[in-house]
Design an enzyme around this catalytic site. Structure first.
Site, PDB file in Angstrom:
ATOM      1  N   LYS A  74       0.865  -1.188   0.000  1.00  0.00           N
ATOM      2  CA  LYS A  74       0.000   0.000   0.000  1.00  0.00           C
ATOM      3  C   LYS A  74       0.894   1.229   0.000  1.00  0.00           C
ATOM      4  O   LYS A  74       2.023   1.173   0.487  1.00  0.00           O
ATOM      5  CB  LYS A  74      -0.883   0.029   1.252  1.00  0.00           C
TER       6      LYS A  74
HETATM    7  N1  GLU Z   1      -7.061   0.088  -3.454  1.00  0.00           N
HETATM    8  C1  GLU Z   1      -7.813  -1.082  -3.740  1.00  0.00           C
HETATM    9  C2  GLU Z   1      -7.926  -1.963  -2.519  1.00  0.00           C
HETATM   10  O1  GLU Z   1      -7.805  -1.517  -1.398  1.00  0.00           O
HETATM   11  C3  GLU Z   1      -7.309  -1.797  -4.978  1.00  0.00           C
HETATM   12  C4  GLU Z   1      -5.900  -2.278  -4.918  1.00  0.00           C
HETATM   13  C5  GLU Z   1      -5.387  -2.786  -6.262  1.00  0.00           C
HETATM   14  O2  GLU Z   1      -6.157  -2.881  -7.179  1.00  0.00           O
HETATM   15  O3  GLU Z   1      -4.189  -3.074  -6.327  1.00  0.00           O
HETATM   16  O4  GLU Z   1      -8.214  -3.131  -2.618  1.00  0.00           O
END
Ligand code: GLU
Length: 419
Positions: free
Chosen positions: A105
């Site tokens: 993240k």
């Molecule tokens: N931000 C989204 C999540 O929390 C998508 C993450 C992604 O597609 O890599 O799942």
């Protein structure tokens, strides 16, 4: 580590699962840590000529099952503690839906409502360059999250491409379809929320047309969830965002609300009005007498302060980490069912996986193929979690975390610890 921080909450969930499944203590010890944490300072020349510095982070929790995967958020509340928790949850999310990614993240501590678009673009490009040493199509692939979108991903893709001297499509997912994005990616998280809700209703033998829903958050996840659930016949009686909470016991005009958001500066519901719609307090939205509550905003919205007052029979977590462990204990005691974030909102990363595959192959699927494959993954993952929860009398979160931790642990055992 901040005491009572979000990472503590993620660790508490991991520790409980490790204890229950008697996880190898060596594996457990490794999983309690994030593999890599990068903190960067991003100086940006603002439109008035001054230089502002924004702190940003990219955290990789585990690459045991594949390249790390996870979004980038821009928000004033971003901290390294929060990003670490979100990275760990991404590891579980990718594992529970069985896609070959680990968890990561990223985030920048910034209030985007105070910046002009050009400033956000410069910030995005500088942040990208700062995290470039650790991201890559086979290392770590960013995606959109809170306050970032296809446009942001386009800027990231372009920045990396300028350095490489060639267009690198597979460096990010969630791009626009003009730039190699996948059909259906923007709606994918909300579609996953809708599909998980329908799976739950099927098991309860309840017709979608008979249920009422409240949705907290009207950003990408909340608005699409509300729209698709509405199209399935559910009555959306409450919706909220930073501008307030909107309520109509007979059902809200979701289409008109979506259109209204296109006309406001920060795409909020600010100023929305329609016959029969009243404004209520944001806290009240969570406590409405509805069948299903979809928290689709930020972490720690349902806490021991308000859990007693939640009336919904089911909580389908569109956001990551909206329910604290104390709140969950209260809710479970009251017989509520929580479809956990790592399952309910996994639709986004599932279609990100499809996008990554399409970008690598430069071969693109149509929307029917994307939605069909997404449905297959969500329906199967939901069934796995549901069956385990019944068989071992676990909450759905415990069952989902158990499946995920076991899959990650298996990969770690098979790979062994380097060297
Ligand atoms: N931000 C989204 C999540 O929390 C998508 C993450 C992604 O597609 O890599 O799942």
């Amino acid at each position: 580590m901040k005491k009572n921080g979000v990472y503590d909450m993620a660790l508490e969930q991991l520790d409980a699962t490790a204890k229950r499944i008697k996880l190898n203590p060596d594996i457990h010890r490794v999983l309690r840590h994030c593999e890599k944490e990068l903190t960067v300072a991003c100086p940006v020349v603002m439109n008035d000529g001054c230089i502002e510095v924004f702190e940003g982070y990219r955290v990789q929790h585990s690459s045991a099952r594949g390249p790390c995967k996870g979004g980038i958020r821009f928000h004033q509340s971003v901290s390294v503690d929060e990003i670490k928790a979100l990275a760990m949850w991404m590891t579980w999310k990718c594992a529970v839906v069985n896609i070959p990614f680990g968890g990561a993240k990223g985030g920048v501590q910034v209030d985007v409502t105070k910046l002009e678009k050009e400033e956000i673009r410069r910030l995005t490009r500088r942040f990208t360059v700062n995290i470039m040493p650790i991201i890559g199509p086979h290392h770590d692939i960013p995606a959109p999250d809170v306050n970032t979108n296809a446009e942001t991903m386009g800027w990231i893709m372009d920045t990396v491409s300028m350095y490489q001297g060639a267009t690198v499509l597979d460096i990010v997912t969630g791009k626009s379809t003009d730039l190699g994005g996948s059909a259906g990616r923007r709606e994918a998280t909300g579609r996953g929320v809708m599909l998980s809700t329908l799976e739950l209703l099927k098991r309860w033998h309840i017709d979608p047309e008979k249920i009422s829903i409240a949705v907290q958050g009207f950003g990408n996840v909340g608005s699409v969830s509300a729209d698709l659930l509405h199209k399935e016949g559910c009555r959306i009686v409450g919706v909220s965002d930073v501008s307030g909470a909107y309520y109509n016991p007979n059902g809200l005009p979701i289409r008109r609300m979506l259109e209204h958001c296109q006309t406001t500066k920060h795409r909020t519901l600010d100023g929305f009005d329609a016959p029969g719609v009243s404004k209520i307090k944001n806290e009240e939205l969570l406590e409405l007498d509805v069948d299903v509550l979809v928290p689709a905003a930020l972490e720690k919205q349902i806490t021991n302060q308000n859990a007693e007052k939640i009336q919904a029979k089911a909580i389908v977590e569109g956001a990551n980490g909206p329910t604290t462990p104390e709140a969950e204990r209260i809710l479970v005691k009251k017989g509520k069912v929580i479809v956990p974030d790592i399952l309910a909102n996994a639709g986004g990363v599932v279609v990100s996986y499809f996008e990554w595959v399409q970008s690598i192959q430069s071969f693109f699927w149509d929307i029917e193929a994307v939605n069909k494959n997404l449905k297959k993954v969500i329906v199967k993952s939901f069934a796995d979690v549901w069956e385990l929860s019944l068989r071992e009398r676990l909450t759905m979160r415990d069952a989902a975390t158990q499946i995920a931790v076991q899959r990650v642990a298996m990969a770690m055992e098979e790979r062994g610890i380097f060297p």
